[in-house]
Design a protein around this motif. Sequence first.
Motif, PDB file in Angstrom:
ATOM      1  N   ARG A  58      64.425  10.965  21.814  1.00 15.00           N
ATOM      2  CA  ARG A  58      64.203  11.845  20.436  1.00 15.00           C
ATOM      3  C   ARG A  58      64.261  13.092  20.612  1.00 15.00           C
ATOM      4  O   ARG A  58      64.543  14.146  19.797  1.00 15.00           O
ATOM      5  N   ALA A  59      63.249  13.581  21.828  1.00 16.88           N
ATOM      6  CA  ALA A  59      62.981  14.790  21.988  1.00 16.88           C
ATOM      7  C   ALA A  59      64.413  15.820  22.393  1.00 16.88           C
ATOM      8  O   ALA A  59      64.614  16.732  21.998  1.00 16.88           O
ATOM      9  N   ALA A  60      65.382  14.982  22.863  1.00 14.82           N
ATOM     10  CA  ALA A  60      66.677  15.681  23.304  1.00 14.82           C
ATOM     11  C   ALA A  60      67.572  15.719  22.012  1.00 14.82           C
ATOM     12  O   ALA A  60      68.717  16.076  22.155  1.00 14.82           O
ATOM     13  N   GLY A  61      67.337  14.916  20.902  1.00 14.51           N
ATOM     14  CA  GLY A  61      68.035  14.998  19.844  1.00 14.51           C
ATOM     15  C   GLY A  61      69.129  13.869  19.777  1.00 14.51           C
ATOM     16  O   GLY A  61      70.215  13.965  19.314  1.00 14.51           O
ATOM     17  N   VAL A  62      68.963  13.055  20.653  1.00 15.60           N
ATOM     18  CA  VAL A  62      70.064  12.044  21.055  1.00 15.60           C
ATOM     19  C   VAL A  62      70.020  10.914  19.768  1.00 15.60           C
ATOM     20  O   VAL A  62      69.114  10.474  19.534  1.00 15.60           O
ATOM     21  N   THR A  63      71.029  10.634  19.308  1.00 16.66           N
ATOM     22  CA  THR A  63      71.267   9.845  18.041  1.00 16.66           C
ATOM     23  C   THR A  63      71.991   8.500  18.200  1.00 16.66           C
ATOM     24  O   THR A  63      72.106   7.531  17.638  1.00 16.66           O
ATOM     25  N   ASN A  64      72.679   8.490  19.620  1.00 17.22           N
ATOM     26  CA  ASN A  64      73.667   7.511  19.737  1.00 17.22           C
ATOM     27  C   ASN A  64      73.070   6.175  20.849  1.00 17.22           C
ATOM     28  O   ASN A  64      73.982   5.722  21.529  1.00 17.22           O
ATOM     29  N   VAL A  65      71.633   6.190  20.784  1.00 16.78           N
ATOM     30  CA  VAL A  65      70.980   5.120  21.366  1.00 16.78           C
ATOM     31  C   VAL A  65      70.236   4.212  20.625  1.00 16.78           C
ATOM     32  O   VAL A  65      69.439   4.689  19.936  1.00 16.78           O
ATOM     33  N   GLN A  66      70.424   2.753  20.959  1.00 17.11           N
ATOM     34  CA  GLN A  66      69.182   2.001  20.334  1.00 17.11           C
ATOM     35  C   GLN A  66      68.604   1.242  21.529  1.00 17.11           C
ATOM     36  O   GLN A  66      69.252   1.212  22.566  1.00 17.11           O
ATOM     37  N   PHE A  67      67.456   1.103  21.449  1.00 20.90           N
ATOM     38  CA  PHE A  67      66.664   0.399  22.483  1.00 20.90           C
ATOM     39  C   PHE A  67      66.419  -0.984  22.050  1.00 20.90           C
ATOM     40  O   PHE A  67      66.005  -1.591  20.993  1.00 20.90           O
ATOM     41  N   GLY A  68      66.115  -1.799  23.066  1.00 17.58           N
ATOM     42  CA  GLY A  68      65.580  -3.196  23.082  1.00 17.58           C
ATOM     43  C   GLY A  68      64.952  -3.644  24.289  1.00 17.58           C
ATOM     44  O   GLY A  68      65.140  -3.581  25.284  1.00 17.58           O
ATOM     45  N   GLN A  69      63.751  -4.411  23.822  1.00 15.47           N
ATOM     46  CA  GLN A  69      63.000  -5.070  24.881  1.00 15.47           C
ATOM     47  C   GLN A  69      63.591  -6.405  25.406  1.00 15.47           C
ATOM     48  O   GLN A  69      63.225  -7.373  24.564  1.00 15.47           O
ATOM     49  N   MET A  70      63.753  -6.463  26.657  1.00 11.91           N
ATOM     50  CA  MET A  70      64.692  -7.541  26.936  1.00 11.91           C
ATOM     51  C   MET A  70      64.745  -7.877  28.469  1.00 11.91           C
ATOM     52  O   MET A  70      64.610  -6.854  28.912  1.00 11.91           O
ATOM     53  N   ASP A  71      64.659  -9.108  28.762  1.00 13.52           N
ATOM     54  CA  ASP A  71      64.792  -9.306  30.154  1.00 13.52           C
ATOM     55  C   ASP A  71      66.380  -9.466  30.566  1.00 13.52           C
ATOM     56  O   ASP A  71      67.119 -10.073  30.002  1.00 13.52           O
ATOM     57  N   VAL A  72      66.620  -8.539  31.970  1.00 11.77           N
ATOM     58  CA  VAL A  72      68.090  -8.429  32.308  1.00 11.77           C
ATOM     59  C   VAL A  72      68.679 -10.059  32.507  1.00 11.77           C
ATOM     60  O   VAL A  72      69.875 -10.149  32.556  1.00 11.77           O
ATOM     61  N   PHE A  73      67.742 -10.852  32.915  1.00 14.20           N
ATOM     62  CA  PHE A  73      68.236 -12.145  33.173  1.00 14.20           C
ATOM     63  C   PHE A  73      68.359 -13.095  31.936  1.00 14.20           C
ATOM     64  O   PHE A  73      68.735 -14.307  32.096  1.00 14.20           O
ATOM     65  N   ALA A  74      67.910 -12.402  30.771  1.00 22.01           N
ATOM     66  CA  ALA A  74      67.976 -13.490  29.365  1.00 22.01           C
ATOM     67  C   ALA A  74      68.540 -12.729  28.320  1.00 22.01           C
ATOM     68  O   ALA A  74      67.788 -12.546  27.579  1.00 22.01           O
ATOM     69  N   LEU A  75      69.604 -12.061  28.464  1.00 17.58           N
ATOM     70  CA  LEU A  75      70.142 -11.118  27.237  1.00 17.58           C
ATOM     71  C   LEU A  75      70.549 -11.994  26.143  1.00 17.58           C
ATOM     72  O   LEU A  75      71.437 -12.726  26.429  1.00 17.58           O
ATOM     73  N   PRO A  76      70.134 -11.691  25.047  1.00 17.11           N
ATOM     74  CA  PRO A  76      70.487 -12.661  23.922  1.00 17.11           C
ATOM     75  C   PRO A  76      71.983 -12.159  23.314  1.00 17.11           C
ATOM     76  O   PRO A  76      71.896 -12.330  21.865  1.00 17.11           O
ATOM     77  N   PHE A  77      72.769 -11.966  23.978  1.00 14.96           N
ATOM     78  CA  PHE A  77      74.241 -11.566  23.472  1.00 14.96           C
ATOM     79  C   PHE A  77      75.086 -12.552  23.686  1.00 14.96           C
ATOM     80  O   PHE A  77      75.089 -13.301  24.861  1.00 14.96           O
ATOM     81  N   ALA A  78      76.159 -12.569  22.897  1.00 18.47           N
ATOM     82  CA  ALA A  78      77.413 -13.326  23.153  1.00 18.47           C
ATOM     83  C   ALA A  78      78.142 -12.776  24.334  1.00 18.47           C
ATOM     84  O   ALA A  78      78.131 -11.622  24.550  1.00 18.47           O
ATOM     85  N   PRO A  79      78.881 -13.706  24.967  1.00 19.52           N
ATOM     86  CA  PRO A  79      79.930 -13.008  26.050  1.00 19.52           C
ATOM     87  C   PRO A  79      81.034 -11.970  25.340  1.00 19.52           C
ATOM     88  O   PRO A  79      80.977 -12.426  24.232  1.00 19.52           O
ATOM     89  N   GLU A  80      81.239 -11.251  26.246  1.00 22.34           N
ATOM     90  CA  GLU A  80      82.291 -10.435  25.780  1.00 22.34           C
ATOM     91  C   GLU A  80      81.797  -9.492  24.705  1.00 22.34           C
ATOM     92  O   GLU A  80      82.282  -9.013  23.759  1.00 22.34           O
ATOM     93  N   SER A  81      80.420  -9.043  24.677  1.00 23.85           N
ATOM     94  CA  SER A  81      79.814  -8.150  23.518  1.00 23.85           C
ATOM     95  C   SER A  81      80.050  -6.862  23.747  1.00 23.85           C
ATOM     96  O   SER A  81      80.001  -5.863  22.879  1.00 23.85           O
ATOM     97  N   PHE A  82      80.298  -6.380  25.111  1.00 18.79           N
ATOM     98  CA  PHE A  82      80.273  -4.787  25.495  1.00 18.79           C
ATOM     99  C   PHE A  82      81.362  -4.432  26.011  1.00 18.79           C
ATOM    100  O   PHE A  82      82.186  -5.039  26.710  1.00 18.79           O
ATOM    101  N   ASP A  83      81.741  -3.210  25.706  1.00 23.19           N
ATOM    102  CA  ASP A  83      82.837  -2.549  26.282  1.00 23.19           C
ATOM    103  C   ASP A  83      82.672  -2.216  27.803  1.00 23.19           C
ATOM    104  O   ASP A  83      83.271  -2.112  28.688  1.00 23.19           O
ATOM    105  N   HIS A  84      81.239  -1.732  27.908  1.00 19.52           N
ATOM    106  CA  HIS A  84      81.178  -1.282  29.393  1.00 19.52           C
ATOM    107  C   HIS A  84      79.424  -1.652  29.665  1.00 19.52           C
ATOM    108  O   HIS A  84      78.674  -1.824  28.694  1.00 19.52           O
ATOM    109  N   VAL A  85      79.010  -1.720  30.827  1.00 15.47           N
ATOM    110  CA  VAL A  85      77.715  -1.938  31.308  1.00 15.47           C
ATOM    111  C   VAL A  85      77.514  -0.766  32.258  1.00 15.47           C
ATOM    112  O   VAL A  85      78.315  -0.580  33.191  1.00 15.47           O
ATOM    113  N   PHE A  86      76.282  -0.498  32.361  1.00 18.15           N
ATOM    114  CA  PHE A  86      75.726   0.627  33.034  1.00 18.15           C
ATOM    115  C   PHE A  86      74.386   0.203  33.857  1.00 18.15           C
ATOM    116  O   PHE A  86      73.517  -0.150  32.797  1.00 18.15           O
TER     117      PHE A  86
END
Lengths: 274, 274
Positions: free
Chosen positions: B81-109
């Motif tokens: 918010r302080a940096a004026g960045v608007t293209n990020v959403q956040f979520g509280q999740m465990d990296v071992f139990a991410l609630p997404f379907a396979p092939e949901s993302f173009d890239h992972v970082f």
Amino acid sequence: MSDAYVHGRHARESERLKDQAGALVDLLHGDTSYTAGSVVLEAGCGVGAQTVTLAQRSPKAQFLSVDISADSLAQARRATRAAGVTNVQFGQMDVFALPFAPESFDHVFVCFVLEHLSRPAEALASLERLLKPGGTITVIEGDHASALFYPDSAEAHKAIECLVELQRRAGGNALIGRQLYPLMVETGLEAVRVCPRMVYVDSSRPDLVDGVTRKTFTAMIEGVREAAIGAGLIDPESFDTGIRGLLRATAADGVFCYTFFKAVGTKRRAKESR
Amino acid sequence: MSDAYVHGRHARESERLKDQAGALVDLLHGDTSYTAGSVVLEAGCGVGAQTVTLAQRSPKAQFLSVDISADSLAQARRATRAAGVTNVQFGQMDVFALPFAPESFDHVFVCFVLEHLSRPAEALASLERLLKPGGTITVIEGDHASALFYPDSAEAHKAIECLVELQRRAGGNALIGRQLYPLMVETGLEAVRVCPRMVYVDSSRPDLVDGVTRKTFTAMIEGVREAAIGAGLIDPESFDTGIRGLLRATAADGVFCYTFFKAVGTKRRAKESR
């Protein structure tokens, strides 16, 4: 220069240095070139592992490449002749007693030499005196404690430490790479800039696995086997386990890293520099 | 993710991570950018030390940055918010139990996360499943055994080893950087390319002396003082001598180096990939 440990003296060592030169040339020398008409001193050229590359990359500069070993110089001469290089002259000289007037050279180049000297700061100072004001000294050295590998191996580190200790006993310093910045600054050089060059090797780069991990670094450590055992630094089994530990990094899932440090400094232009 | 060692939990740690991000941004992230419209998962964003940089460098990509810690996410939200960045959403999740379907993302970082996981290969595999064929995973990790300094200090190495051992006991691996290549290959990723990023610090670069040697690396080691002493790994005097050894590298003639490893791999395009 210590007589106890002079690179390039034996055939196998000479082969190793040629492999090294092939695989690492771009990483180490890609940004070194001298302008037309420059007169450059290569101090401690050994068997000419760097000389051909240097001369080819600056075809209109004139190189004087000196070394204390006649055998090494003979090999260096053959190497430049085989490569068709004509802008290099050779001389058999001690880097501590070079028979040149102050400010005789436009630039000085020193690669894998300071690590073998008991008084590297003194050597640098004497080279700096030979340099014209505004000229540069380029120094390249390794640092054996920068070796990092996967899988890690305590025995491999012990084998590496044997070389470090033997070089220390011979008056040298196999960990000198990290020290180039203070050495250059203390010599009075200006605008000293150190740029580390890490060679990173995994199995996606098979030429480096063979040329660097196996034939350069592991071969170099293996080369002190008898001396290390003879000096009571290690027992044969532990040493051989260490070598196997290093070779393990050449497997499909292995990784090996090593860092060279390249430093460039400029001689002051003011008369009162020293 | 281990609860015993989560970065970014304390105010001081958070300050440290911000200093780190400032000084190292170009070195680590200069070559990471995602095309317009890409949907990118940042797994384990912590306090957002990398998030702002990532989002600013790819302003037309959409980021979902997730972390297990609500406190860290609150800070990350404030930072974007302080940096004026608007293209990020956040979520509280465990990296071992991410609630997404396979092939949901173009890239992972993934940056500075695997070092804290007891099953990094499993985490990578679960992230790879979320990736569309042809998409990339970028992983950045350090390797604490890559720390090299002048003057050298045995006590400093012992203090560093305390952090390595504590992280090991918490299920992590502070030496994971060198292992990225085999981890990525074993996950089934293709065209895996690892590029080490060494940060080299001497007194000609005062911002790095302060930002990296003092406020990032030494502060990180100092941060485990009580835990290391409490665990009986070291006595207070030895630890403090080690810290002084690290700070010695911030003097005018001191040198400090540390290597990060950045790996990029691509998900297979064939259906039967996994």
